[in-house]
Design a protein around this motif. Structure first.
Motif, PDB file in Angstrom:
ATOM      1  N   TYR A  54      -3.994  -3.356   3.469  1.00 11.42           N
ATOM      2  CA  TYR A  54      -5.369  -3.605   3.059  1.00 11.42           C
ATOM      3  C   TYR A  54      -6.097  -4.609   3.953  1.00 11.42           C
ATOM      4  CZ  TYR A  54      -5.058  -8.370   1.306  1.00 11.42           C
ATOM      5  OH  TYR A  54      -4.942  -9.743   1.233  1.00 11.42           O
ATOM      6  N   THR A  66      -8.321   6.026   3.970  1.00 11.90           N
ATOM      7  CA  THR A  66      -7.934   5.276   2.781  1.00 11.90           C
ATOM      8  C   THR A  66      -6.521   5.637   2.324  1.00 11.90           C
ATOM      9  OG1 THR A  66      -8.958   6.980   1.418  1.00 11.90           O
ATOM     10  CG2 THR A  66     -10.289   5.029   1.957  1.00 11.90           C
ATOM     11  N   PRO A  75      -4.127   1.800  -3.225  1.00 14.56           N
ATOM     12  CA  PRO A  75      -4.328   0.600  -2.416  1.00 14.56           C
ATOM     13  C   PRO A  75      -3.522  -0.599  -2.908  1.00 14.56           C
ATOM     14  CG  PRO A  75      -6.150   0.864  -3.932  1.00 14.56           C
ATOM     15  CD  PRO A  75      -5.279   2.088  -4.096  1.00 14.56           C
ATOM     16  N   SER A 112      -7.650  -4.124  -4.382  1.00 11.85           N
ATOM     17  CA  SER A 112      -8.294  -4.513  -3.126  1.00 11.85           C
ATOM     18  C   SER A 112      -9.479  -3.620  -2.758  1.00 11.85           C
ATOM     19  CB  SER A 112      -7.271  -4.521  -1.980  1.00 11.85           C
ATOM     20  OG  SER A 112      -6.688  -3.239  -1.814  1.00 11.85           O
ATOM     21  N   GLN A 113      -9.594  -2.456  -3.386  1.00 12.48           N
ATOM     22  CA  GLN A 113     -10.715  -1.548  -3.093  1.00 12.48           C
ATOM     23  C   GLN A 113     -11.801  -1.589  -4.156  1.00 12.48           C
ATOM     24  OE1 GLN A 113      -9.319   2.458  -2.391  1.00 12.48           O
ATOM     25  NE2 GLN A 113      -8.643   2.016  -0.322  1.00 12.48           N
ATOM     26  N   ASN A 114     -11.408  -1.657  -5.411  1.00 13.49           N
ATOM     27  CA  ASN A 114     -12.354  -1.581  -6.514  1.00 13.49           C
ATOM     28  C   ASN A 114     -12.777  -2.992  -6.911  1.00 13.49           C
ATOM     29  OD1 ASN A 114     -13.880  -0.882  -8.692  1.00 13.49           O
ATOM     30  ND2 ASN A 114     -12.207  -0.013  -9.898  1.00 13.49           N
ATOM     31  N   THR A 139       0.822  -1.204   0.000  1.00  9.63           N
ATOM     32  CA  THR A 139       0.000   0.000   0.000  1.00  9.63           C
ATOM     33  C   THR A 139       0.861   1.262   0.000  1.00  9.63           C
ATOM     34  OG1 THR A 139      -1.728  -1.178   1.204  1.00  9.63           O
ATOM     35  CG2 THR A 139      -1.782   1.219   1.308  1.00  9.63           C
TER      36      THR A 139
END
Length: 755
Positions: A602, A627, A631, A744-746, A590
């Protein structure tokens, strides 16, 4: 027919097992006979790993090594390579000693030997274990051709604090991805066995937990629960053991208040008993001596602790050599402990074939053909391209159009030395291809504008600290103000500016922790001056850790993370910038918005008061979002990919079922590209708290412009397991979420249950 085939397979398996058993019996008989001839002093001598050669990675260089070799008091040599140098010392061991026991020759081959590949953090950003295995195979082949038979790699420490310089040597923050990379590197170095003379002993390091040092400071204290160890940090080491790694190196840090080098639970209970490791354990550089500063006792006491904990070779410190005999005679260390350690050293030599041919790694003809050959240089370029991560690309600033007037500005445009990064070992930076040299080769001289813009490091104190340790940083004759003025004037003549900035190689790696991890002030001053010209800016980064890039992200059009890309780094960067290669790397660590967010990763856990912007008393900062800037798993392409909703084969599974997770991925952009599709899960309710996401699968898919594919991942109950409060490996019935996406976010998500 099937029954016949299965019978034949079983017979073949039995024959292989019997052949292996016969080899083990033969080896044990040979070593037993040899050890019966050895004195106590000679057995302890086999535990002595000395340093002789061209460089040194610590404050001590072994003294009087040749005389010690003649007396049988050296088991291996560290830092000596080339067939000529190795033969000289091996000649002494096999011709001038009583028992003619050959030496091991080890070296820090971290991301290549002579041909340098991207730093391991960069290689892990490829998310391509097969590629990483090929780079390790190439590095092992070169090392073996240079007289070496032991490499101190891979480093598999999980790292979540980018202030720690040694994040550059590992695969980042995730245990699953880290395990894949650990396995790949071990297989690359060692192959399936040591029959071939271009395979070498791998050494997994640093055992254990070294990446969790407090404050991101090297050599510092580590303190964590067994639950965190088992669930979050130990998986890559275990993967290396399961892959058959031949040797393990202890770490400098303490665990449960005891330095790893003296930790019986770590080395005996966990490594030997639970994981059934039967190879060789070596300390890190002077790690036994350093236990004195830890407060564990005097030289004799720390030697006693290290031997009784299970260490078998003492790297450089010679505590075993100087105190071992007295420790045995006084009863503080048993003869059986020395015998077991000596046997493991001799077994490593036997498996390498050194007793049959002490010179099997000394081959000058092979040295001339195996090192930096065409295939390895091509692999270096391929690995560099696949490791690069496109962090930002607003308004399709990349790829560049060669028909436009482009200014390349920055202290790293023409640089060779920093391309190969830290821990570049025997690599020759003068043979590295700079970005400018690659541009001239591709487009001809005088095609592009150039200005240095600033020094790589202006700060006098930092520059001195780096140069005191061979930092090779030279100031330009012009003042910082003159350099920026030249850069601005050059930028004003261009349609687009490519700023090539980052860290000096000495700013990452061992003993290179940083409290602030952004670009240095003088480089940021250059960027701000270039911004004022109004020209679009493409930022090319060369560095060994995640950086804080909040200003850069807001003010430049594109950011390409190239890491320290290796021998062919410049050629690889040129291909990516001009679209001959489409970047496909994904972050394995990250990138924080600022250093105050560190540690940030994450796969964190929720709190009892999860983030809620509309509620005061929830877990958050006042001055920055929770955030990250970029990421884990983030990485753009020159094309775009669209994900449809996830489809699950079942809504509920049992312990014997397999769950198929399917997703349709389409290339919706204007370029052919490669996407790494990532699958994460979340255990919604557990007997202990569980992470908000855990990586469980990934797959790289190549899609031409307009092409789409259906991808399917298979999950079983094994993927749902974790270590519970009793350190039992269990899957607990309940609800789960599965996530699939580009980082890992989208992600897209779906739910299922385990009965």
């Amino acid at each position: 027919m099937l029954r016949k085939l299965s019978t034949l397979a079983l017979l073949a398996s039995c024959l292989v097992s019997q052949a292996q058993l016969d080899k083990e019996v033969k080896m044990n008989q040979f070593i037993t006979i040899l050890m019966q001839k050895m004195t106590l002093e000679e057995k302890i001598g086999q535990l002595n790993l000395t340093s002789v050669g061209f460089d040194v990675t610590g404050p001590i260089l072994s003294q009087g090594v040749e005389e010690k070799i003649k007396k049988g008091l050296v088991g291996g040599v560290f830092n000596t390579y080339t067939p000529v140098a190795v033969r000289k010392l091996q000649d002494i061991a096999v011709n001038e000693t009583r028992l003619k026991i050959p030496l091991l020759f080890g070296y820090d081959v971290i991301h290549g030997h002579r041909t340098i590949f991207p730093i391991p953090l960069g290689l892990s950003a490829s998310w391509d274990p097969a590629l990483v295995q090929r780079t390790a195979r190439a590095a092992g082949d070169e090392a073996a051709a240079d007289g070496l038979n032991w490499v101190f790699s891979p480093m598999v420490d999980i790292a979540r604090d980018p202030r720690w310089g040694r994040v550059s040597e590992g695969a980042g923050e995730d245990p699953y991805l880290g395990a894949q990379m650990a396995r790949a590197m071990v297989k690359g170095y060692q192959g399936d066995n040591f029959i071939l003379d271009n395979t070498v002993l791998a050494c997994v390091k640093h055992f254990a937990l070294y990446g969790a040092g407090e404050a991101g400071r090297d050599y510092n204290t580590v303190d964590m629960s067994r639950l965190r160890m088992y669930n979050e940090y130990l998986a890559p080491y275990k993967a290396a053991i399961d892959a058959g790694v031949a040797t393990v190196m202890t770490s400098f840090n303490e665990i449960d208040g005891v330095p790893a080098t003296a930790n019986k639970w770590l080395l005996k209970d966990l490594l030997r008993k639970q994981w059934r490791f039967n190879g060789l354990i070596v300390t890190d550089y002077t790690a036994v001596n350093e236990m004195i500063a830890h407060g564990m006792g005097d030289a004799k006491k720390v030697g006693e602790l290290a031997l009784n904990a299970g260490n078998e070779m003492d790297m450089v410190g010679e505590i075993f050599l100087n105190n071992g005999v007295d420790l045995v005679k006084s009863g503080r260390v048993s003869q059986a402990t020395i015998d077991a350690a000596c046997r493991n050293v001799l077994e490593a030599k036997y498996k390498l074939g050194l007793f049959d041919d002490p010179y099997r790694y000394v081959n000058e003809a092979r040295n001339k053909t195996a090192i930096m050959n065409e295939a390895k240089l091509a692999l270096s370029k391929e690995a560099a391209i696949k490791s690069m991560v496109l962090l930002k690309n607003a308004n399709q600033a990349l790829p560049l159009n060669a028909a436009k007037k482009i200014a390349f500005i920055g202290p790293l445009v023409k640089d060779h030395r920093n391309l190969i990064g830290n821990w570049s070992g025997a690599g020759d930076w003068k043979k590295a291809v700079s970005l400018w040299a690659a541009l001239e080769q591709k487009f001809g001289a005088d095609k592009f504008l150039y200005a240095k813009g600033c020094n790589l490091v202006d700060d006098p104190a930092l520059r001195k600290r780096l140069n005191d340790h061979d930092g090779q940083i030279v100031l330009d004759e012009k003042t910082p103000e003159q350099l920026i003025a030249d850069a601005v004037q050059t930028a004003q003549q261009a349609d687009v500016v490519v700023a090539v900035l980052g860290e000096a190689f000495g700013m990452t790696g061992e003993a290179a922790s940083r409290s602030m991890i952004g670009l240095l002030d003088n480089q940021l001053d250059l960027l701000k001056a270039l911004k004022k010209t109004g020209k679009p800016i493409v930022l090319v980064l060369m560095n060994g850790r995640p950086l804080t890039l909040s200003w850069e992200n807001e003010n430049v059009e594109a950011i390409l993370e190239t890491w320290f890309a290796g021998t062919q780094g410049g050629a690889a960067i040129a291909d990516v910038l001009f679209g001959e290669a489409n970047p496909s790397g994904k972050l394995s660590m990250t990138f924080p918005r600022n250093v105050g967010q560190v540690p940030i990763y994450y796969n964190a856990k929720n709190t009892g008061r999860p983030f809620d912007e509309n509620q005061k008393y929830t877990s958050k900062y006042l001055d920055v979002p929770n955030t990250p800037l970029y990421p884990f798993g983030h990485g753009l392409s020159y094309t775009t990919f669209n994900y449809d909703d996830i489809k699950l084969s079942k809504a509920t599974i049992t312990a014997t079922d397999k769950l198929q997770v399917s997703v349709h991925v389409a290339n919706t952009g204007n370029y052919d590209g490669v996407e790494t599709v990532q699958l994460y899960i979340r255990d919604m309710v557990g007997s202990i708290t569980r992470p908000v996401k855990e990586l469980k699968r990934f797959e790289k898919v190549s899609l031409k412009k307009g092409e789409s594919k259906d991808l399917s991942f298979t999950l079983t109950v094994e993927d749902l397991k974790f270590f519970n409060a009793d350190l039992k490996w269990v899957a607990e019935p309940g609800d789960f979420k599965v996530f699939v996406g580009t980082n890992s976010q989208n992600v897209k998500e779906a739910s299922f249950s385990l009965k």
